[in-house]
Each structure stands twice: as C-alpha cells, then as structure tokens.
Scaffold this motif. Structure first.
Motif, PDB file in Angstrom:
ATOM      1  N   LEU A 141       0.807  -1.218   0.000  1.00  0.00           N
ATOM      2  CA  LEU A 141       0.000   0.000   0.000  1.00  0.00           C
ATOM      3  C   LEU A 141       0.841   1.270   0.000  1.00  0.00           C
ATOM      4  O   LEU A 141       0.379   2.327  -0.454  1.00  0.00           O
ATOM      5  CB  LEU A 141      -0.937   0.001   1.215  1.00  0.00           C
ATOM      6  CG  LEU A 141      -1.990  -1.116   1.237  1.00  0.00           C
ATOM      7  CD1 LEU A 141      -2.806  -1.049   2.518  1.00  0.00           C
ATOM      8  CD2 LEU A 141      -2.898  -1.020   0.027  1.00  0.00           C
ATOM      9  N   LEU A 194      -6.056   1.393  -4.623  1.00  0.00           N
ATOM     10  CA  LEU A 194      -6.371   0.150  -3.923  1.00  0.00           C
ATOM     11  C   LEU A 194      -7.803  -0.232  -4.258  1.00  0.00           C
ATOM     12  O   LEU A 194      -8.725   0.571  -4.105  1.00  0.00           O
ATOM     13  CB  LEU A 194      -6.228   0.335  -2.407  1.00  0.00           C
ATOM     14  CG  LEU A 194      -6.871  -0.742  -1.516  1.00  0.00           C
ATOM     15  CD1 LEU A 194      -6.240  -2.112  -1.742  1.00  0.00           C
ATOM     16  CD2 LEU A 194      -6.776  -0.342  -0.044  1.00  0.00           C
ATOM     17  N   TRP A 213      -9.076   4.595  -2.550  1.00  0.00           N
ATOM     18  CA  TRP A 213      -9.449   3.260  -2.079  1.00  0.00           C
ATOM     19  C   TRP A 213     -10.881   2.999  -2.524  1.00  0.00           C
ATOM     20  O   TRP A 213     -11.813   3.654  -2.083  1.00  0.00           O
ATOM     21  CB  TRP A 213      -9.331   3.192  -0.565  1.00  0.00           C
ATOM     22  CG  TRP A 213      -9.745   1.866   0.046  1.00  0.00           C
ATOM     23  CD1 TRP A 213     -10.037   0.706  -0.603  1.00  0.00           C
ATOM     24  CD2 TRP A 213      -9.899   1.588   1.450  1.00  0.00           C
ATOM     25  NE1 TRP A 213     -10.372  -0.277   0.288  1.00  0.00           N
ATOM     26  CE2 TRP A 213     -10.293   0.221   1.554  1.00  0.00           C
ATOM     27  CE3 TRP A 213      -9.745   2.344   2.603  1.00  0.00           C
ATOM     28  CZ2 TRP A 213     -10.538  -0.375   2.789  1.00  0.00           C
ATOM     29  CZ3 TRP A 213      -9.984   1.740   3.827  1.00  0.00           C
ATOM     30  CH2 TRP A 213     -10.375   0.399   3.928  1.00  0.00           C
TER      31      TRP A 213
END
Length: 302
Positions: free
Chosen positions: A50, A56, A101
């Motif tokens: 990450l 992500l 994300w």
C-alpha cells in the motif's frame, strides 16, 4: 506506470481487472487468501504494497453462492469486514498511502423492488441476512477517514462477462432447455458488464471530486423473464421451460445455494455515475450478451 493493489484479486472480476491494468503497463500487486501474492496474514507485506500505491481496489469476500448456514454466514461476513479492517489499519501506517481506495459493496443492500428503481439518494435499504452483510461492510469501510486517501464504495449489481461469472449457469440452463422464466419472472435483474466495472473504476480515479457510494449497474435493468428470453435468443434456443419457485427451492438445496440469488428483485439505477457524465460501453443486456457470446466463441476457435 501506476502501482495498483488488488485485494481479493483472484476471482472472476479480479482476474479481469488485473489483466486490463497489466495491459496498460501498470504494476499490479495482489492480496489474496493464498500464494502467489501477498496473504492476509502478512501485515508487513500489505503495508509495503500500500505504501506509494496509486489505487487500492478491495474485492475480498467469500462467495454468496452457497447455503446460508451459520458457518457460511459467519465466513461471508468476516471475510468482508475483516479484510476491510486489515486494509484500513494498514493505510493508517503509510507515509504515502493510496490516493484512492475503492471498496466493493453490493446492490443487494436495497430492498426487493418491483415498484420503482433504487438510486443512491432515494433507494430504500432492505432487510435480511444479505442486507445486514452489506450494511456492516459499508460501515466498516466508512468508519475509516483519511486526509490523503479518497474513498468510494461500489454497490455492484450482478457482474456479467466472458469466461466465467454468473452468466455461465444461465447459459447452461438455456442450452439444456431450462431457460424459461424463474419464479414469477417479474423480478427485476440489474447487472453490469465486467468491462464497464473496469471503466467505472478508471472514471472515478480520473474524477477526483467523486467519493462516497455509487451504484455500479447498467442504466437499463430488465425483468428476469426478459433476461431469459434474451439469453435463449442469443444462444438460438427456441424452447425454455419455466422453473417455478418450489422447483427452484428444491434445486437450490441440491446445488447448495440460495434462491435469493435469482428471486430477489434488484432494480438499481446508477444515478450518480450518470450525473457525473459516465457513459456505458455495454448499457443494454443485448449488447452485453452479444459481447460475451462473441468473446467465448473467439476463445473456443482460437
């Protein structure tokens, strides 16, 4: 070249996304239950993946195509909430966290709807086990808040595409003469082509003002009866015996699944995406099935 982390990237959707991103020349790091790739038990490996990531995408979660006994219920819930928490905790330790994300959610969060469509703003949340899983999944995701990481939850409809996924059992039903309506046939079917899932992700990534919840579905949902009629037509099957609800419930026991997957009426409209200017490559079920059949034929004869 971007660094993209795919959590739960070993399934049908994850494999498709991985191939698309790699075709563009990006680095793709996969987190999954088993190697190859980083496992969920590898906290340091997840942190390192990450760190400095551009994107992500979390798709992790046990398949709901199973019987809802107590053991499976626990695993369905934990596999979503647990992995989301692992990722959120890891992001908090990053000096340079992912810029975006995107966490999977599900259009099943809305109630059974045969009277009107459900949008992000006016959709009514339903009841039952699947809805509770969806609610807790989103709650675990939005419990996190970051200064440097934008968050988006995609309420995915049924994902269709070549080479696997939900279309495969529908295809075999039609080929064996069982491609008629399921139950009453009036229940609505909301879907999304897997390539449009990829294009939606890229659209959200490019439009930095977008965050929060988005319905990830075609703008033209159809009835189950129309779905099965279209599949029969595209596969050149003139006959399709209907499958009444009692027979569906009996069959579900034998193949160890739940009738909710075909009998719940999912009538979902991607209002936020449309207002933001997103255009679908496969907006209709005819275009979607044409592409799947064409691609699978190409693979068969290549």
């Amino acid at each position: 070249m971007k660094k993209i982390v795919l959590a739960g990237g070993s399934g049908f959707i994850g494999k498709f996304l991985k191939e698309k991103f790699q075709q563009e020349g990006h680095e793709v790091v996969v987190i999954s239950r088993s190697k190859p790739g980083i496992t969920w038990a590898d906290k340091q490996g997840i942190h390192d993946a990450l760190e400095d990531a551009d994107l992500l995408i979390n798709l992790a979660g046990k398949s709901v195509d199973c019987r809802y006994n107590e053991e499976n219920k626990r695993e369905i819930l934990h596999s979503r909430i647990g992995t989301t928490k692992i990722l959120g905790d890891a992001i908090k330790t990053c000096l340079h966290p992912p810029k975006l994300w995107i966490n999977a959610s599900t259009a099943t969060i809305y109630r059974h709807a045969e009277d009107r469509p459900m949008t992000e703003d006016n959709g009514e949340i339903g009841e039952g086990f699947s809805v509770e899983v969806a609610k807790k999944w989103e709650q675990s995701f939005f419990r996190f808040s970051f200064e440097k990481t934008r968050q988006v939850a995609l309420r995915m409809a049924i994902v269709l595409g070549p080479g696997g996924g939900v279309f495969t059992p529908y295809k075999y039903l039609a080929k064996f003469g069982l491609g008629g309506k399921q139950g009453s046939g009036s229940q609505m079917f909301s879907w999304i082509h897997v390539e449009d899932v990829y294009r939606i992700i890229r659209f959200i990534e490019a439009n930095h003002q977008l965050s929060g919840v988005f319905n990830c579905s075609s703008p033209y949902p159809i009835s189950n009866n129309y779905l099965m009629k279209t599949i029969r037509s595209k596969l050149n099957r003139s006959v399709g015996l209907p499958v009444p609800r009692p027979l569906l419930e009996l069959g579900a026991i034998f193949i160890r699944t739940e009738t909710e997957l075909v009998l719940k009426s999912r009538w979902v409209i991607p209002e936020r995406l449309q207002k933001a200017g997103f255009t679908f490559k496969y907006p209709t079920i005819e275009q979607t099935i044409d592409d799947i059949v064409r691609e699978e034929l190409n693979v068969q004869y290549s």
